[in-house]
Scaffold this motif. Structure first.
Motif, PDB file in Angstrom:
ATOM      1  N   ALA A 190      40.146 -24.836  30.898  1.00  0.00           N
ATOM      2  CA  ALA A 190      41.606 -24.721  30.939  1.00  0.00           C
ATOM      3  C   ALA A 190      42.104 -23.937  29.740  1.00  0.00           C
ATOM      4  CB  ALA A 190      42.226 -26.120  30.947  1.00  0.00           C
ATOM      5  N   ASP A 191      43.368 -23.540  29.810  1.00  0.00           N
ATOM      6  CA  ASP A 191      43.955 -22.728  28.748  1.00  0.00           C
ATOM      7  C   ASP A 191      44.591 -23.664  27.712  1.00  0.00           C
ATOM      8  OD1 ASP A 191      44.834 -20.575  27.377  1.00  0.00           O
ATOM      9  OD2 ASP A 191      46.371 -19.984  28.831  1.00  0.00           O
ATOM     10  N   VAL A 192      43.730 -24.306  26.922  1.00  0.00           N
ATOM     11  CA  VAL A 192      44.196 -25.342  25.988  1.00  0.00           C
ATOM     12  C   VAL A 192      45.189 -24.745  24.980  1.00  0.00           C
ATOM     13  CG1 VAL A 192      43.488 -26.978  24.200  1.00  0.00           C
ATOM     14  CG2 VAL A 192      42.019 -26.615  26.208  1.00  0.00           C
ATOM     15  N   SER A 193      46.378 -25.379  24.875  1.00  0.00           N
ATOM     16  CA  SER A 193      47.383 -24.845  23.943  1.00  0.00           C
ATOM     17  C   SER A 193      47.572 -25.730  22.714  1.00  0.00           C
ATOM     18  CB  SER A 193      48.717 -24.663  24.668  1.00  0.00           C
ATOM     19  OG  SER A 193      49.204 -25.902  25.148  1.00  0.00           O
ATOM     20  N   GLY A 194      47.076 -26.962  22.787  1.00  0.00           N
ATOM     21  CA  GLY A 194      47.242 -27.835  21.630  1.00  0.00           C
ATOM     22  C   GLY A 194      46.440 -29.113  21.772  1.00  0.00           C
ATOM     23  N   LEU A 195      46.314 -29.816  20.657  1.00  0.00           N
ATOM     24  CA  LEU A 195      45.489 -31.025  20.615  1.00  0.00           C
ATOM     25  C   LEU A 195      46.314 -32.257  20.268  1.00  0.00           C
ATOM     26  CD1 LEU A 195      42.568 -29.664  18.357  1.00  0.00           C
ATOM     27  CD2 LEU A 195      42.683 -29.614  20.856  1.00  0.00           C
ATOM     28  N   THR A 247      49.139 -27.061  27.661  1.00  0.00           N
ATOM     29  CA  THR A 247      47.928 -27.755  28.120  1.00  0.00           C
ATOM     30  C   THR A 247      47.373 -28.507  26.925  1.00  0.00           C
ATOM     31  OG1 THR A 247      47.494 -26.067  29.800  1.00  0.00           O
ATOM     32  CG2 THR A 247      45.649 -27.494  29.179  1.00  0.00           C
ATOM     33  N   LEU A 248      47.575 -29.819  26.957  1.00  0.00           N
ATOM     34  CA  LEU A 248      47.165 -30.659  25.822  1.00  0.00           C
ATOM     35  C   LEU A 248      45.764 -31.175  26.034  1.00  0.00           C
ATOM     36  CD1 LEU A 248      50.248 -32.970  25.111  1.00  0.00           C
ATOM     37  CD2 LEU A 248      49.801 -30.631  24.346  1.00  0.00           C
ATOM     38  N   LEU A 249      44.921 -30.977  25.046  1.00  0.00           N
ATOM     39  CA  LEU A 249      43.592 -31.579  25.070  1.00  0.00           C
ATOM     40  C   LEU A 249      43.631 -32.825  24.190  1.00  0.00           C
ATOM     41  CD1 LEU A 249      40.552 -31.711  25.653  1.00  0.00           C
ATOM     42  CD2 LEU A 249      40.214 -30.031  23.826  1.00  0.00           C
ATOM     43  N   VAL A 250      43.312 -33.963  24.805  1.00  0.00           N
ATOM     44  CA  VAL A 250      43.288 -35.222  24.060  1.00  0.00           C
ATOM     45  C   VAL A 250      41.856 -35.491  23.603  1.00  0.00           C
ATOM     46  CG1 VAL A 250      43.718 -37.712  24.174  1.00  0.00           C
ATOM     47  CG2 VAL A 250      45.252 -36.119  25.357  1.00  0.00           C
ATOM     48  N   ILE A 309      41.787 -29.334   1.647  1.00  0.00           N
ATOM     49  CA  ILE A 309      41.857 -29.821   3.034  1.00  0.00           C
ATOM     50  C   ILE A 309      43.265 -29.605   3.597  1.00  0.00           C
ATOM     51  CG2 ILE A 309      41.730 -31.896   4.484  1.00  0.00           C
ATOM     52  CD1 ILE A 309      39.407 -32.834   2.648  1.00  0.00           C
ATOM     53  N   THR A 310      44.254 -29.890   2.774  1.00  0.00           N
ATOM     54  CA  THR A 310      45.647 -29.678   3.212  1.00  0.00           C
ATOM     55  C   THR A 310      45.872 -28.217   3.584  1.00  0.00           C
ATOM     56  OG1 THR A 310      46.392 -31.449   1.747  1.00  0.00           O
ATOM     57  CG2 THR A 310      48.081 -29.949   2.550  1.00  0.00           C
ATOM     58  N   ARG A 311      45.301 -27.321   2.773  1.00  0.00           N
ATOM     59  CA  ARG A 311      45.465 -25.881   3.009  1.00  0.00           C
ATOM     60  C   ARG A 311      44.912 -25.470   4.379  1.00  0.00           C
ATOM     61  NH1 ARG A 311      44.072 -21.156  -0.542  1.00  0.00           N
ATOM     62  NH2 ARG A 311      42.090 -22.163  -0.971  1.00  0.00           N
ATOM     63  N   ILE A 312      43.811 -26.101   4.774  1.00  0.00           N
ATOM     64  CA  ILE A 312      43.213 -25.794   6.079  1.00  0.00           C
ATOM     65  C   ILE A 312      44.058 -26.404   7.205  1.00  0.00           C
ATOM     66  CG2 ILE A 312      41.202 -26.201   7.576  1.00  0.00           C
ATOM     67  CD1 ILE A 312      39.446 -26.112   5.058  1.00  0.00           C
ATOM     68  N   MET A 313      44.625 -27.582   6.944  1.00  0.00           N
ATOM     69  CA  MET A 313      45.311 -28.318   8.002  1.00  0.00           C
ATOM     70  C   MET A 313      46.765 -27.890   8.217  1.00  0.00           C
ATOM     71  SD  MET A 313      42.752 -29.927   8.815  1.00  0.00           S
ATOM     72  CE  MET A 313      43.291 -30.947  10.174  1.00  0.00           C
ATOM     73  N   GLU A 314      47.400 -27.375   7.170  1.00  0.00           N
ATOM     74  CA  GLU A 314      48.831 -27.089   7.296  1.00  0.00           C
ATOM     75  C   GLU A 314      49.181 -26.147   8.456  1.00  0.00           C
ATOM     76  OE1 GLU A 314      50.142 -26.408   3.297  1.00  0.00           O
ATOM     77  OE2 GLU A 314      51.186 -28.360   3.314  1.00  0.00           O
ATOM     78  N   PRO A 315      48.406 -25.072   8.653  1.00  0.00           N
ATOM     79  CA  PRO A 315      48.773 -24.155   9.745  1.00  0.00           C
ATOM     80  C   PRO A 315      48.690 -24.781  11.141  1.00  0.00           C
ATOM     81  CG  PRO A 315      47.175 -23.130   8.261  1.00  0.00           C
ATOM     82  CD  PRO A 315      47.270 -24.568   7.871  1.00  0.00           C
ATOM     83  N   VAL A 316      47.916 -25.842  11.311  1.00  0.00           N
ATOM     84  CA  VAL A 316      47.765 -26.418  12.659  1.00  0.00           C
ATOM     85  C   VAL A 316      48.687 -27.610  12.909  1.00  0.00           C
ATOM     86  CG1 VAL A 316      45.363 -25.639  12.837  1.00  0.00           C
ATOM     87  CG2 VAL A 316      45.843 -28.000  12.119  1.00  0.00           C
ATOM     88  N   ILE A 322      47.569 -29.150  16.125  1.00  0.00           N
ATOM     89  CA  ILE A 322      47.463 -30.596  16.344  1.00  0.00           C
ATOM     90  C   ILE A 322      48.898 -31.097  16.469  1.00  0.00           C
ATOM     91  CG2 ILE A 322      46.707 -32.808  15.386  1.00  0.00           C
ATOM     92  CD1 ILE A 322      44.518 -31.246  13.855  1.00  0.00           C
ATOM     93  N   HIS A 323      49.261 -31.483  17.708  1.00  0.00           N
ATOM     94  CA  HIS A 323      50.654 -31.844  17.966  1.00  0.00           C
ATOM     95  C   HIS A 323      50.991 -33.250  17.501  1.00  0.00           C
ATOM     96  CE1 HIS A 323      51.180 -28.147  19.998  1.00  0.00           C
ATOM     97  NE2 HIS A 323      50.571 -28.479  21.123  1.00  0.00           N
ATOM     98  N   ALA A 324      50.026 -34.139  17.619  1.00  0.00           N
ATOM     99  CA  ALA A 324      50.310 -35.536  17.281  1.00  0.00           C
ATOM    100  C   ALA A 324      48.988 -36.263  17.091  1.00  0.00           C
ATOM    101  CB  ALA A 324      51.119 -36.192  18.393  1.00  0.00           C
ATOM    102  N   ILE A 325      49.069 -37.434  16.457  1.00  0.00           N
ATOM    103  CA  ILE A 325      47.867 -38.256  16.297  1.00  0.00           C
ATOM    104  C   ILE A 325      48.147 -39.673  16.813  1.00  0.00           C
ATOM    105  CG2 ILE A 325      46.930 -36.920  14.369  1.00  0.00           C
ATOM    106  CD1 ILE A 325      47.966 -39.156  12.509  1.00  0.00           C
ATOM    107  N   GLY A 326      47.150 -40.240  17.462  1.00  0.00           N
ATOM    108  CA  GLY A 326      47.242 -41.624  17.930  1.00  0.00           C
ATOM    109  C   GLY A 326      46.763 -42.546  16.832  1.00  0.00           C
ATOM    110  N   VAL A 327      47.608 -43.528  16.506  1.00  0.00           N
ATOM    111  CA  VAL A 327      47.261 -44.430  15.402  1.00  0.00           C
ATOM    112  C   VAL A 327      47.249 -45.894  15.843  1.00  0.00           C
ATOM    113  CG1 VAL A 327      47.990 -42.870  13.571  1.00  0.00           C
ATOM    114  CG2 VAL A 327      49.677 -44.378  14.620  1.00  0.00           C
ATOM    115  N   GLY A 328      47.017 -46.126  17.137  1.00  0.00           N
ATOM    116  CA  GLY A 328      46.960 -47.495  17.638  1.00  0.00           C
ATOM    117  C   GLY A 328      47.148 -47.520  19.138  1.00  0.00           C
ATOM    118  N   GLU A 329      47.121 -48.725  19.691  1.00  0.00           N
ATOM    119  CA  GLU A 329      47.159 -48.862  21.148  1.00  0.00           C
ATOM    120  C   GLU A 329      48.554 -49.141  21.690  1.00  0.00           C
ATOM    121  OE1 GLU A 329      43.321 -50.493  22.899  1.00  0.00           O
ATOM    122  OE2 GLU A 329      43.459 -51.645  21.037  1.00  0.00           O
TER     123      GLU A 329
END
Ligand code: GDP
Length: 298
Positions: A242-247, A219-222, A79-86, A272-279
């Motif tokens: 839209a021309d989505v450039s990142g998530l 162009t960030l897609l949330v 899983i790490t191998r798939i995720m590292e490039p993004v 994947i630029h960032a992750i939301g981990v709370g409010e």
């Protein structure tokens, strides 16, 4: 399997093996691979990605005896191998203002994410301006103002129902006049009328390009991680709009539903630029593939 409400969410393999003794060794055979596949699919990874993960796990190891920790590590590594490039933070450019268009369906966490990002950029000394481009939802505009206040960032608004593109143009003018480093533009997220939304987004882009032909620079897609496989469909739709450039993936706190991130990385390769981990305002973290994989596997 019934789960206790208060129990800490277990990862994919935590559910399969439970608290079994680490010394028990199991044969990595077709039966086990099939079981693993099913678990990955039920964790929202999608069939193709699940098959790829298990095939890679099996390579050169079919028939071998492995301990539970070894199986977990093997899966986490794949899983790490798939995720590292993004796993890449949002790129920053020398452009002033760098224009960040934020798109996504209502409720995905756009407003919250803009607030969190604004706060982070402010903290690193960047000057930020926010444009409340979802002019059709008064509540969204109000909410964005609350976040702007929290982050200490000006929020440009327009009367309900007014043209988001003209607000975007005014926001460009203000951001330039203020010498802002970043302009973040919120957008509407109602998908009921896709043609309208597409036209609206296209018009925003057209208008800001009058000021800067390279805008928007990002162009960030949330996406809401708890929507599971639905997120796949949202990426497809928004890539057309839209021309989505990142998530940015939100709501990764307290849910074991993150498997869809692996499918997204595998299928689209969007960063994947960032992750939301709370409010709360500080609840935005860089995406860490290894930590993510370990938590997902359990
Ligand atoms: P928008 O309609 O896309 O602008 O979505 P909002 O930013 O208003 O967020 C919708 C709901 O999701 C709100 O109740 C937020 O507090 C919540 N939310 C957003 N991001 C996160 C997150 O990372 N974790 C959690 N638990 N909730 C979040």
């Amino acid at each position: 399997t019934p789960e206790v409400e208060t129990a800490k969410p277990q990862g994919i393999l935590g559910r399969m093996f439970g608290a079994e003794d680490a010394v028990v060794r199991r044969t990595l055979d077709d039966d086990m691979l099939e079981q693993l596949e099913e678990l990955l699919i039920s964790a929202d990874m999608g069939v193709d990605t699940a098959l790829r993960v298990t095939a890679n796990m099996a390579e050169g190891r079919l028939g071998k005896k492995l301990s539970v920790p070894e199986i977990k590590q093997l899966m986490a590594d794949e899983i790490t191998r798939i995720m590292e490039p993004v796993a890449r933070p949002m790129p920053l450019y020398a452009k002033k203002p760098q224009v960040v268009l934020v798109v996504g369906v209502n409720g995905a966490g756009k407003t919250t994410t803009i607030g969190k990002l604004a706060s982070q950029f402010q903290a690193t000394g960047k000057k930020v301006v926010i444009a409340a481009g979802d002019t059709f939802r008064a509540a969204a505009v109000e909410q964005l103002q609350v976040w702007g206040d929290r982050a200490g960032v000006p929020v440009l608004t327009a009367p309900e129902g007014s043209d988001p593109a003209s607000l975007a143009f005014d926001a460009m003018t203000k951001a330039e006049a203020d010498g802002a480093d970043l302009l973040m533009i919120d957008t509407a997220g109602r998908l009921q009328n896709r043609a309208d939304l597409m036209e609206e987004l296209a018009k925003i882009v057209r208008v800001i390009r009058k000021k800067d032909p390279d805008a928007p620079h990002n162009t960030l897609l949330v996406l809401d991680a708890t929507t599971g496989q639905n997120a796949i469909q949202q990426v497809k739709v928004f890539q057309q709009l839209a021309d989505v450039s990142g998530l940015v993936m939100t709501k990764l706190d307290g849910t074991a539903k993150g498997g869809v991130l692996v499918a997204l990385a595998d299928q689209f390769g969007l960063p994947i630029h960032a992750i939301g981990v709370g409010e709360q305002i500080d609840d935005l973290a860089p995406f860490d593939p290894q930590e993510f994989a370990a938590a997902l596997v359990g």
